[in-house]
Motif scaffolding. Structure first.
Motif, PDB file in Angstrom:
ATOM      1  N   ASP A  90       5.133  -7.546  -4.009  1.00  0.00           N
ATOM      2  CA  ASP A  90       4.478  -6.596  -3.130  1.00  0.00           C
ATOM      3  C   ASP A  90       4.051  -7.390  -1.884  1.00  0.00           C
ATOM      4  O   ASP A  90       3.959  -8.613  -1.931  1.00  0.00           O
ATOM      5  CB  ASP A  90       3.261  -6.010  -3.853  1.00  0.00           C
ATOM      6  N   SER A  98      -3.199  -6.440   4.438  1.00  0.00           N
ATOM      7  CA  SER A  98      -2.490  -5.267   4.948  1.00  0.00           C
ATOM      8  C   SER A  98      -3.034  -4.785   6.287  1.00  0.00           C
ATOM      9  O   SER A  98      -2.293  -4.250   7.111  1.00  0.00           O
ATOM     10  CB  SER A  98      -2.555  -4.120   3.935  1.00  0.00           C
ATOM     11  N   THR A 136       7.974  -3.093  -1.714  1.00  0.00           N
ATOM     12  CA  THR A 136       6.709  -2.715  -1.093  1.00  0.00           C
ATOM     13  C   THR A 136       6.660  -1.247  -0.723  1.00  0.00           C
ATOM     14  O   THR A 136       7.698  -0.639  -0.412  1.00  0.00           O
ATOM     15  CB  THR A 136       6.478  -3.580   0.172  1.00  0.00           C
ATOM     16  N   ALA A 143       8.221  -4.750   6.440  1.00  0.00           N
ATOM     17  CA  ALA A 143       8.970  -5.438   5.387  1.00  0.00           C
ATOM     18  C   ALA A 143      10.061  -6.326   5.977  1.00  0.00           C
ATOM     19  O   ALA A 143      10.299  -7.443   5.501  1.00  0.00           O
ATOM     20  CB  ALA A 143       9.578  -4.415   4.427  1.00  0.00           C
ATOM     21  N   GLY A 185       2.194  -8.127  -7.872  1.00  0.00           N
ATOM     22  CA  GLY A 185       1.429  -7.293  -6.955  1.00  0.00           C
ATOM     23  C   GLY A 185      -0.039  -7.283  -7.305  1.00  0.00           C
ATOM     24  O   GLY A 185      -0.457  -7.896  -8.289  1.00  0.00           O
TER      25      GLY A 185
END
Length: 264
Positions: A90, A98, A136, A143, A185
């Motif tokens: 992930d 993020s 992801t 990505a 992840g």
């Protein structure tokens, strides 16, 4: 910014002054809060009822095969010894934060960058003979940048985890069986559940980025426990799994084929 600006409380959780964050980051955080609250409130009663009806065997779908503090603490040698050939990661709040990814990824001509230790990890994994990919739920442009930065072998974006179809697609692309793939992840509900249902080895890391911390703060402010908390509470009550240490700090972590220290 309403609920995400609660002065010293939020600043203490994040370790930053929200007012001093760039406007784009504040907007992203607000969006994350709204999204999180909507998700947590959606079908909440039905989710709790379903969870309460789970047997011990049903609850195992939330339990990872490996649990570590970060991607750098996983014993990849054990994965290799157990026949793993393909490792998918992930991205958001697993490899890096993020919030910064999303902001940088939304600015034309600005690439998302990765930390040097992540680049070194990917180089080492490839030198060990692993195929290393990204699986992801984030958008393709991010990505793509991350894949290029880390020199990964490939990626699948907008994977809709915990759906299993893109786990299966990844295995098909690299011609491996479920027993030969591991997924890493930071989400029990997305990464662990999706990977377990696909039959692959699941590795959970305990990493929370800025956006997740803000979302959890918003849940607490709204007087709600997250669905993830409800899952962990159920697992703990049944004596199946626990996220936090029991006796000695760090005794909740374990590698593939091991039990956590408090169970030994």
């Amino acid at each position: 910014m309403g609920i995400i600006k609660k002065g010293e409380d939020l600043a203490k959780i994040l370790g930053v002054d929200v007012d001093k964050l760039p406007g784009e980051v504040q907007e992203f955080l607000l969006g994350q809060v709204t999204k999180k609250l909507d998700d947590e409130k959606s079908d909440r009663a039905a989710f709790k009822a379903e969870l309460e009806g789970y047997s011990d065997e049903d609850l195992l779908v939330f339990v990872p095969d490996v649990y570590q503090k970060s991607i750098y603490k996983i014993d990849y040698g054990k994965l290799k010894e157990n026949g793993i050939k393909l490792i998918s990661f992930d991205i958001d709040d697993t490899i890096t934060d993020s919030a910064w990814n999303k902001v940088r990824g939304s600015i034309p001509s600005v690439k998302v960058t990765m930390p040097d230790d992540a680049k070194e990890l990917f180089r080492n994994l490839k030198s060990m003979g692993f195929t290393v990919t990204l699986l992801t739920n984030t958008k393709a442009s991010i990505a793509k940048d991350v894949c290029e930065e880390l020199q990964a072998d490939g990626y699948i974006a907008r994977a809709s985890k915990p759906e299993t179809r893109n786990f299966e697609k990844m295995m098909e692309l690299y011609q491996v069986e479920p027993s030969q793939m591991a997924h890493i992840g930071n989400s029990m509900r997305d990464d662990v559940v999706g990977g377990n249902r696909a039959g692959v080895t699941t590795c959970l890391i305990r990493r929370a980025g800025v956006s997740l911390k803000v979302a959890k703060f918003a849940m607490k402010t709204a007087g709600l426990r997250t669905k993830g908390h409800l899952i962990r509470e159920r697992l703990l009550g049944r004596g199946i799994w626990r996220k936090h240490h029991k006796s000695v700090k760090g005794d909740q972590y374990y590698q593939l084929g091991e039990k956590p220290l408090y169970q030994r």
